[in-house]
Design an enzyme around this catalytic site. Structure first.
Site, short mmCIF file in Angstrom:
data_model
loop_
_atom_site.label_atom_id
_atom_site.label_comp_id
_atom_site.label_asym_id
_atom_site.label_seq_id
_atom_site.Cartn_x
_atom_site.Cartn_y
_atom_site.Cartn_z
N HIS A 10 0.92 -1.15 -0.65
CA HIS A 10 -0.27 -0.22 0.01
C HIS A 10 1.03 0.88 -0.19
O HIS A 10 2.26 1.01 0.58
CB HIS A 10 -0.65 0.11 1.10
CG HIS A 10 -0.41 -0.06 2.27
ND1 HIS A 10 0.58 1.28 3.21
CD2 HIS A 10 0.35 -1.16 3.07
CE1 HIS A 10 1.16 0.71 4.18
NE2 HIS A 10 0.90 -0.56 4.53
N ASP A 119 3.76 -1.80 12.74
CA ASP A 119 2.83 -1.56 11.51
C ASP A 119 2.84 -3.48 11.06
O ASP A 119 2.88 -3.97 12.58
CB ASP A 119 3.61 -1.77 10.20
CG ASP A 119 4.46 -2.78 9.78
OD1 ASP A 119 5.17 -3.43 9.92
OD2 ASP A 119 4.68 -2.53 8.55
N ASN A 275 0.64 7.35 14.64
CA ASN A 275 -1.22 7.70 15.89
C ASN A 275 0.11 8.41 16.61
O ASN A 275 1.52 8.77 17.45
CB ASN A 275 -0.49 6.62 16.72
CG ASN A 275 -1.31 6.50 17.47
OD1 ASN A 275 -1.70 7.61 17.67
ND2 ASN A 275 -2.94 5.27 17.10
N ARG A 375 0.14 13.75 5.31
CA ARG A 375 -0.38 14.47 5.95
C ARG A 375 0.30 15.98 4.93
O ARG A 375 1.09 16.11 4.95
CB ARG A 375 -0.16 14.75 7.70
CG ARG A 375 -0.63 13.91 8.09
CD ARG A 375 -0.65 13.28 9.56
NE ARG A 375 -1.10 12.43 10.24
CZ ARG A 375 -0.74 11.84 10.85
NH1 ARG A 375 0.46 11.90 11.64
NH2 ARG A 375 -1.92 10.96 11.28
N ARG A 455 -3.13 17.19 17.17
CA ARG A 455 -2.10 16.95 16.74
C ARG A 455 -0.87 17.98 16.26
O ARG A 455 -1.12 18.79 15.18
CB ARG A 455 -2.41 15.91 15.55
CG ARG A 455 -1.68 15.29 15.02
CD ARG A 455 -2.47 14.28 13.87
NE ARG A 455 -2.86 15.36 12.84
CZ ARG A 455 -4.07 14.95 11.87
NH1 ARG A 455 -4.69 13.50 12.49
NH2 ARG A 455 -4.54 15.31 11.03
N SER A 487 -4.85 17.86 5.26
CA SER A 487 -4.45 17.55 4.15
C SER A 487 -5.86 18.18 3.26
O SER A 487 -6.40 18.88 3.00
CB SER A 487 -4.26 16.42 4.63
OG SER A 487 -3.60 15.65 4.59
#
Length: 539
Positions: A10, A119, A275, A375, A455, A487
């Protein structure tokens, strides 16, 4: 020596490294407009070569991350580059976590560090010094933290592999009702290990991904409604428990690394390391004093593992975040003209955009070379006023068309971040979550999440001068040294890649205005004070 790094899972991507310089780095999705495109990164490879001004015959080495069995990377690379002649590069297959560790450490500012990658395929713990990375421990399938998070993401009605960030945001609305029951899902073992109790899951045949089992459903109830429908307190509480479980495990791993390596610096990479709330706790609670998080480690890490780790070339000396495509003013202006958009050229685009954001407009900001990772970091961003409590709802409903519980993120001047957030640690890639200081929360409600967190992205003048200038202009007008952002994309598409993408996204969404390079377009020309004077100044 040119080293071309390639990943194809991915988020397929390509990166080109020339000794101590990251020449180019981009995800395939930005070109194909297929979100999380996992096909061979043909267009990204072509971009990297074009950015360097070289042909494939000038590449010295090719590093392929996580090579799939049965594929032919050499042939695919030649096809991607449209190259039919001879080539002289060697092909190196770089194991998945070795690439992640290389991306995390070699692209960090640290001379030495502990390294933690997490991951869907597992966890890797390592220690790095100079140009050497020594792997200490690995926990693989089927006991990965990423697989745990993906399984519960699917149970909550979201898309595994796509919506984990939404589950992280949802967790802020929950309480600890299920934290103790969730402890049975994951057992922490000595020496930095962990094990899933697989009776709670149904492993998928291809590995790295789970679904919850009948035992899980019996304990926690039927699956949640599909994403976008009304969410229940039960879903929020399960999300809270999931986030707490991930954080408990990561703190255990980091604590072992801190004790074992003796270093005070930690470099992290991998999907679970994307995260920010987890990373914030790692920084403040694990004993490490500094943390560097890599937003897109696979292709870049593969290239660096070969360039630095194998051939001893210098580590990158400069930043790597803004290594994607950039565009000329002529290309930007043509995109506006071709779309029939009415536009102007103010004398100072940062000053003009800052004033309009302060007036309440949501602005698409498209400048310089594209950022890497998932992002927008100030070159492909949607921006709003952090002081306005309606900014979040307007951005989510009208522009991004996403779930209403998702917060906006603050992009704050690095030199002022300690005035608003607990801990002034640098966070240039928006990968650290901090609490907003109590006395500041009423001042910036648009970036303060329901639990008081944010964040955070810190913006330095050296790291991104144009974005720093925009925020500085906003601070001069309002006294607030940050902007609220998301974004630059619609919810189900990749971040805009070209000027044409930016214009199309601006036109089909509820964004009020577009700052495309030096050009300004808006859907409400009334109330644009000073624009004519600014244009005359520019001429």
């Amino acid at each position: 020596m040119y080293v071309l790094g390639i990943s194809r899972a991915h988020d397929s991507a390509a990166a080109l490294v020339r000794d101590g310089e990251i020449v180019a780095f981009a995800e395939e999705e930005r070109f194909t407009r297929v979100r999380h495109d996992g096909r061979f990164p043909r267009r990204a490879v072509a971009y990297c070569l074009e950015q360097a001004g070289i042909g494939l015959d000038e590449v010295d080495q090719v590093a392929v991350h996580g090579q799939r069995a049965g594929s032919r990377p050499g042939w695919e690379i030649k096809e991607a580059a449209g190259h039919t002649g001879p080539v002289g590069y060697g092909v190196h297959l770089v194991e998945h976590h070795r690439a992640y560790a290389a991306g995390a450490f070699y692209a960090s500012p640290f001379d030495s560090a502990a390294v933690l990658t997490m991951d869907g395929t597992g966890t890797c713990l390592a220690v790095a010094d100079g140009v050497r990375i020594r792997h200490l421990r690995h926990v693989g399938d089927p006991h990965s933290l990423g697989a745990l998070y993906a399984a519960v993401t699917g149970y909550l009605g979201f898309r595994p592999g796509l919506d984990e960030d939404k589950v992280m945001a949802l967790a802020a609305y929950g309480d600890d009702t299920y934290v103790q029951p969730f402890a049975d899902l994951l057992r922490l073992t000595p020496y930095g290990g962990h094990e899933l109790d697989l009776s709670w899951f149904e492993p998928h045949a291809d590995g790295g991904r789970h679904a919850v089992s009948a035992k899980f459903l019996d304990a926690f109830g039927p699956p949640g409604p599909p994403a976008g429908e009304t969410l229940t307190q039960h879903s929020m509480d399960v999300a809270f428990a999931l986030q707490a479980t991930l954080e408990r495990a990561a703190l255990h791993l980091a604590g072992w690394l801190r004790e074992t390596t003796g270093t005070t610096r930690l470099a992290v990479a991998g999907e679970a390391a994307m995260n920010p709330m987890l990373n914030g706790r790692l920084l403040t609670e694990s004993g490490f004093e500094e943390l560097s998080a890599q937003p897109a480690a696979a292709s870049l890490g593969a290239a660096l593992e070969v360039s630095v780790g194998l051939y001893g070339r210098p580590r990158p000396a400069g930043g790597h975040v803004f290594a994607g495509p950039g565009f000329t003013e002529e290309r930007m202006e043509k995109a506006l003209r071709d779309a029939g958009v009415d536009y102007r050229r103010p004398g100072d685009i940062a000053r003009h955009a800052a004033a309009r954001i302060a007036d309440g407009l949501i602005v698409g900001w498209f400048q310089g070379r594209a950022e890497c990772g998932p992002r927008g970091l100030g070159n492909r961003s949607l921006l709003a006023d952090p002081r306005d409590p309606t900014s979040t709802a307007r951005m989510n409903e009208r522009v991004r068309r996403r779930e209403p519980f998702l917060p906006l993120a603050p992009s704050c001047l690095a030199e002022r971040s300690g005035d608003y957030f607990a801990g002034g640690h640098p966070s240039p890639a928006m990968l650290l979550g901090f609490d907003v200081l109590d006395h500041r929360r009423g001042e910036v409600p648009a970036i303060t999440h329901v639990d008081g967190s944010a964040r955070v992205q810190t913006v330095s003048r050296a790291g991104n001068p144009s974005f720093h200038a925009l925020i500085t202009r906003f601070e001069e007008l309002t006294g607030v040294p940050m902007l609220a952002g998301a974004s630059f994309r619609d919810d189900d598409e990749p971040i805009v890649g070209t000027p044409e993408d930016a214009v199309a996204c601006y036109l089909r969404t509820g964004a009020d205005a577009l700052a495309l390079g030096p050009f300004w377009a808006t859907k409400r020309w009334s109330g644009e004070p000073g624009l004519q004077e600014e244009e005359e100044e520019a001429r």
